[in-house]
Design a protein around this motif. Structure first.
Motif, PDB file in Angstrom:
ATOM      1  N   VAL A   1     -51.864 -14.977  48.981  1.00 32.50           N
ATOM      2  CA  VAL A   1     -53.200 -15.495  49.290  1.00 32.50           C
ATOM      3  C   VAL A   1     -53.603 -15.751  50.435  1.00 32.50           C
ATOM      4  CG1 VAL A   1     -53.074 -15.704  46.511  1.00 32.50           C
ATOM      5  CG2 VAL A   1     -52.888 -17.759  48.443  1.00 32.50           C
ATOM      6  N   GLU A   2     -54.934 -15.970  50.311  1.00 29.40           N
ATOM      7  CA  GLU A   2     -55.504 -16.718  51.731  1.00 29.40           C
ATOM      8  C   GLU A   2     -56.678 -17.916  51.473  1.00 29.40           C
ATOM      9  OE1 GLU A   2     -58.487 -15.887  55.496  1.00 29.40           O
ATOM     10  OE2 GLU A   2     -58.022 -13.918  54.129  1.00 29.40           O
ATOM     11  N   ILE A   3     -56.358 -18.883  51.934  1.00 34.17           N
ATOM     12  CA  ILE A   3     -56.812 -20.047  51.417  1.00 34.17           C
ATOM     13  C   ILE A   3     -57.873 -20.206  51.859  1.00 34.17           C
ATOM     14  CG2 ILE A   3     -57.212 -22.719  50.555  1.00 34.17           C
ATOM     15  CD1 ILE A   3     -55.215 -20.764  48.638  1.00 34.17           C
ATOM     16  N   CYS A   4     -59.303 -19.757  52.226  1.00 31.43           N
ATOM     17  CA  CYS A   4     -60.354 -19.796  53.106  1.00 31.43           C
ATOM     18  C   CYS A   4     -60.884 -20.921  53.361  1.00 31.43           C
ATOM     19  CB  CYS A   4     -61.267 -18.630  52.607  1.00 31.43           C
ATOM     20  SG  CYS A   4     -60.658 -16.716  52.226  1.00 31.43           S
ATOM     21  N   GLU A   5     -60.984 -21.858  52.185  1.00 30.28           N
ATOM     22  CA  GLU A   5     -61.833 -23.033  52.948  1.00 30.28           C
ATOM     23  C   GLU A   5     -61.113 -23.657  51.721  1.00 30.28           C
ATOM     24  OE1 GLU A   5     -62.004 -25.316  54.793  1.00 30.28           O
ATOM     25  OE2 GLU A   5     -63.636 -24.149  55.629  1.00 30.28           O
ATOM     26  N   THR A   6     -61.677 -24.519  51.713  1.00 29.58           N
ATOM     27  CA  THR A   6     -61.704 -26.194  50.762  1.00 29.58           C
ATOM     28  C   THR A   6     -62.603 -27.351  50.502  1.00 29.58           C
ATOM     29  OG1 THR A   6     -59.393 -25.803  50.352  1.00 29.58           O
ATOM     30  CG2 THR A   6     -60.310 -28.527  49.842  1.00 29.58           C
ATOM     31  N   LEU A   7     -63.715 -27.340  50.272  1.00 29.79           N
ATOM     32  CA  LEU A   7     -65.272 -28.055  50.117  1.00 29.79           C
ATOM     33  C   LEU A   7     -65.025 -29.107  49.208  1.00 29.79           C
ATOM     34  CD1 LEU A   7     -67.599 -24.928  50.656  1.00 29.79           C
ATOM     35  CD2 LEU A   7     -66.067 -26.170  52.384  1.00 29.79           C
ATOM     36  N   ASP A   8     -66.056 -29.972  49.363  1.00 31.67           N
ATOM     37  CA  ASP A   8     -65.584 -31.343  48.577  1.00 31.67           C
ATOM     38  C   ASP A   8     -67.882 -31.431  47.909  1.00 31.67           C
ATOM     39  OD1 ASP A   8     -66.336 -32.536  50.788  1.00 31.67           O
ATOM     40  OD2 ASP A   8     -65.367 -33.872  50.851  1.00 31.67           O
ATOM     41  N   THR A   9     -68.328 -30.277  48.247  1.00 32.70           N
ATOM     42  CA  THR A   9     -69.717 -31.341  47.912  1.00 32.70           C
ATOM     43  C   THR A   9     -70.751 -29.797  47.660  1.00 32.70           C
ATOM     44  OG1 THR A   9     -70.311 -30.654  50.560  1.00 32.70           O
ATOM     45  CG2 THR A   9     -69.786 -32.804  49.304  1.00 32.70           C
ATOM     46  N   VAL A  10     -71.598 -30.322  46.672  1.00 29.86           N
ATOM     47  CA  VAL A  10     -72.644 -29.194  46.355  1.00 29.86           C
ATOM     48  C   VAL A  10     -73.260 -28.471  47.869  1.00 29.86           C
ATOM     49  CG1 VAL A  10     -74.810 -29.026  45.009  1.00 29.86           C
ATOM     50  CG2 VAL A  10     -72.980 -29.926  44.122  1.00 29.86           C
ATOM     51  N   GLN A  11     -73.582 -29.785  48.504  1.00 32.72           N
ATOM     52  CA  GLN A  11     -74.309 -28.600  49.505  1.00 32.72           C
ATOM     53  C   GLN A  11     -73.285 -28.320  50.505  1.00 32.72           C
ATOM     54  OE1 GLN A  11     -76.482 -32.401  51.791  1.00 32.72           O
ATOM     55  NE2 GLN A  11     -76.991 -30.851  53.160  1.00 32.72           N
ATOM     56  N   GLY A  12     -72.372 -28.552  50.514  1.00 33.66           N
ATOM     57  CA  GLY A  12     -71.234 -28.165  52.370  1.00 33.66           C
ATOM     58  C   GLY A  12     -71.054 -26.674  51.499  1.00 33.66           C
ATOM     59  N   THR A  13     -70.966 -26.101  49.717  1.00 34.08           N
ATOM     60  CA  THR A  13     -70.285 -24.820  49.483  1.00 34.08           C
ATOM     61  C   THR A  13     -72.155 -24.061  49.150  1.00 34.08           C
ATOM     62  OG1 THR A  13     -68.806 -26.347  47.765  1.00 34.08           O
ATOM     63  CG2 THR A  13     -69.609 -23.900  47.040  1.00 34.08           C
ATOM     64  N   VAL A  14     -72.643 -24.492  49.272  1.00 34.09           N
ATOM     65  CA  VAL A  14     -73.476 -23.504  49.131  1.00 34.09           C
ATOM     66  C   VAL A  14     -74.118 -23.395  50.331  1.00 34.09           C
ATOM     67  CG1 VAL A  14     -76.338 -23.639  49.506  1.00 34.09           C
ATOM     68  CG2 VAL A  14     -75.323 -24.754  47.044  1.00 34.09           C
ATOM     69  N   ALA A  15     -74.075 -23.656  51.398  1.00 32.12           N
ATOM     70  CA  ALA A  15     -73.770 -23.941  52.790  1.00 32.12           C
ATOM     71  C   ALA A  15     -73.225 -22.081  52.861  1.00 32.12           C
ATOM     72  CB  ALA A  15     -74.045 -24.826  53.890  1.00 32.12           C
ATOM     73  N   TRP A  16     -71.942 -22.746  52.677  1.00 32.08           N
ATOM     74  CA  TRP A  16     -70.487 -22.153  53.174  1.00 32.08           C
ATOM     75  C   TRP A  16     -70.628 -20.654  52.635  1.00 32.08           C
ATOM     76  CZ3 TRP A  16     -66.536 -19.146  51.154  1.00 32.08           C
ATOM     77  CH2 TRP A  16     -65.695 -19.260  52.217  1.00 32.08           C
ATOM     78  N   LEU A  17     -71.172 -20.635  51.002  1.00 31.04           N
ATOM     79  CA  LEU A  17     -71.298 -19.550  50.476  1.00 31.04           C
ATOM     80  C   LEU A  17     -72.399 -18.704  50.851  1.00 31.04           C
ATOM     81  CD1 LEU A  17     -70.702 -20.049  46.472  1.00 31.04           C
ATOM     82  CD2 LEU A  17     -68.865 -18.834  48.445  1.00 31.04           C
ATOM     83  N   GLN A  18     -73.516 -18.991  51.472  1.00 31.59           N
ATOM     84  CA  GLN A  18     -74.379 -18.140  52.281  1.00 31.59           C
ATOM     85  C   GLN A  18     -74.415 -17.531  53.590  1.00 31.59           C
ATOM     86  OE1 GLN A  18     -77.257 -21.555  52.520  1.00 31.59           O
ATOM     87  NE2 GLN A  18     -78.516 -20.907  50.940  1.00 31.59           N
ATOM     88  N   GLU A  19     -72.447 -18.014  53.786  1.00 28.48           N
ATOM     89  CA  GLU A  19     -72.111 -17.478  55.720  1.00 28.48           C
ATOM     90  C   GLU A  19     -70.991 -16.525  55.352  1.00 28.48           C
ATOM     91  OE1 GLU A  19     -74.401 -16.722  58.446  1.00 28.48           O
ATOM     92  OE2 GLU A  19     -75.537 -18.064  57.249  1.00 28.48           O
ATOM     93  N   HIS A  20     -70.230 -16.934  53.764  1.00 31.32           N
ATOM     94  CA  HIS A  20     -69.354 -16.081  52.970  1.00 31.32           C
ATOM     95  C   HIS A  20     -68.550 -15.459  52.420  1.00 31.32           C
ATOM     96  CE1 HIS A  20     -68.709 -19.247  56.804  1.00 31.32           C
ATOM     97  NE2 HIS A  20     -67.684 -18.950  57.269  1.00 31.32           N
ATOM     98  N   GLU A  21     -67.326 -14.480  52.215  1.00 33.26           N
ATOM     99  CA  GLU A  21     -67.414 -13.594  50.601  1.00 33.26           C
ATOM    100  C   GLU A  21     -66.040 -14.377  50.428  1.00 33.26           C
ATOM    101  OE1 GLU A  21     -68.798 -10.417  50.541  1.00 33.26           O
ATOM    102  OE2 GLU A  21     -70.282 -10.310  50.490  1.00 33.26           O
ATOM    103  N   VAL A  22     -65.686 -14.466  49.519  1.00 33.95           N
ATOM    104  CA  VAL A  22     -63.966 -14.805  49.107  1.00 33.95           C
ATOM    105  C   VAL A  22     -63.849 -13.635  47.045  1.00 33.95           C
ATOM    106  CG1 VAL A  22     -63.300 -16.554  50.098  1.00 33.95           C
ATOM    107  CG2 VAL A  22     -64.558 -16.523  47.712  1.00 33.95           C
ATOM    108  N   ASP A  23     -63.014 -13.591  47.011  1.00 35.94           N
ATOM    109  CA  ASP A  23     -62.690 -12.568  46.286  1.00 35.94           C
ATOM    110  C   ASP A  23     -62.489 -13.769  44.683  1.00 35.94           C
ATOM    111  OD1 ASP A  23     -62.073 -10.235  47.697  1.00 35.94           O
ATOM    112  OD2 ASP A  23     -60.457 -11.271  47.465  1.00 35.94           O
ATOM    113  N   LEU A  24     -62.011 -14.301  45.034  1.00 32.54           N
ATOM    114  CA  LEU A  24     -61.994 -16.060  43.663  1.00 32.54           C
ATOM    115  C   LEU A  24     -62.400 -17.104  44.126  1.00 32.54           C
ATOM    116  CD1 LEU A  24     -61.499 -16.229  40.757  1.00 32.54           C
ATOM    117  CD2 LEU A  24     -58.970 -16.749  41.487  1.00 32.54           C
ATOM    118  N   ILE A  25     -63.647 -18.124  43.354  1.00 32.21           N
ATOM    119  CA  ILE A  25     -63.852 -20.016  43.573  1.00 32.21           C
ATOM    120  C   ILE A  25     -63.043 -20.306  42.305  1.00 32.21           C
ATOM    121  CG2 ILE A  25     -65.748 -21.082  43.672  1.00 32.21           C
ATOM    122  CD1 ILE A  25     -67.245 -19.122  44.479  1.00 32.21           C
TER     123      ILE A  25
END
Length: 255
Positions: free
Chosen positions: A28-52
């Motif tokens: 597996v590839e752990i693309c990122e580890t985030l800890d906030t709503v705001q950070g997750t929203v910003a990250w998902l607007q720029e990236h795609e993954v298979d599973l969260i």
């Protein structure tokens, strides 16, 4: 290769989850580890993954607010410490859930379920999840313990939850302490009490104590970012928030 995003506001819990995932599937590839709503929203607007993997309670709010800000089509495995009433709703659309502390066997089954159900990717309908969760919560509103039956000598009495200050375990017994400083043995483990008590009013600070919010008299900074609590009525045993609970405890206080 399975690309994964972890959203978890407890650093140790996030690292443990990542380690368990890699033990189950080293590819597996752990693309990122985030800890906030705001950070997750910003990250998902720029990236795609298979599973969260998504914790429900984050440092800056409830993770469901993410779906109010952006459209999310990625399958999600929710992670929760105590939200037992909404948990059934997470089963829709092949969504799974994991209860903390996460067991490796449960994690492996959740990942295997995802792989089996998403060999041919299909759109993930988060709106259906939200509707199901709301319906579930409406149909099965939490019912918390309202009173505890205790014995005092040869007498039996019922103590309303409003009179309870805190609970603590000592040796093989669990004690209920009332606001007028009376102590009674209750026939429940602290783990079971966590399920029975309203989490808005009671919090388990360590393996020995579950305290009521109104029983907190003073709080003091303690070693390793922990918090020492002065209880009312006074406890003969130090009530110290454990390291792994400290961050969530502060969030609980700040609701």
């Amino acid at each position: 290769m399975l690309r994964i995003l972890i959203v978890e506001d407890e650093h140790l819990a996030a690292r443990r989850l990542e380690r368990l995932i890699r033990e189950i599937d080293s590819q597996v590839e752990i693309c990122e580890t985030l800890d906030t709503v705001q950070g997750t929203v910003a990250w998902l607007q720029e990236h795609e993954v298979d599973l969260i993997f998504l914790d429900i309670h984050l440092a800056d709010g409830n993770s469901f607010s993410i779906f109010e800000k952006i459209d999310v089509s990625t399958p999600i495995i929710f992670v929760t410490a105590y939200d037992q009433y909404a948990v059934r709703a997470f089963k829709v659309n092949s969504v799974d859930y994991l209860l903390k502390p996460i067991e490796q066997e449960d994690l492996a089954q959740a990942i295997d379920k995802f792989k089996q159900n998403h060999t041919a990717p299909a759109p993930f309908d988060i709106s259906a999840l939200m509707q199901a969760m709301q319906s579930q919560q409406t149909a099965a509103a939490p019912v918390f313990q309202k009173r505890f039956m205790v014995t005092s000598g040869d007498k039996i009495k019922s103590i309303p939850i409003e009179e309870v200050a805190y609970f603590f375990g000592q040796q093989k017994y669990v004690f209920l302490v009332t606001k007028d400083n009376r102590r009674h043995i209750v026939d429940f483990t602290l783990g079971k009490l966590e399920e029975l008590l309203d989490p808005e009013q009671f919090y388990r600070i360590n393996r020995q104590f579950i305290i009521g919010y109104k029983s907190i008299s003073n709080m003091f900074a303690y070693s390793k970012s922990r918090v020492k609590i002065e209880l009312d009525p006074v406890s003969e045993i130090d009530a110290i928030v454990s390291i792994e609970k400290s961050k969530h405890f502060k969030n609980w206080l700040n609701r």
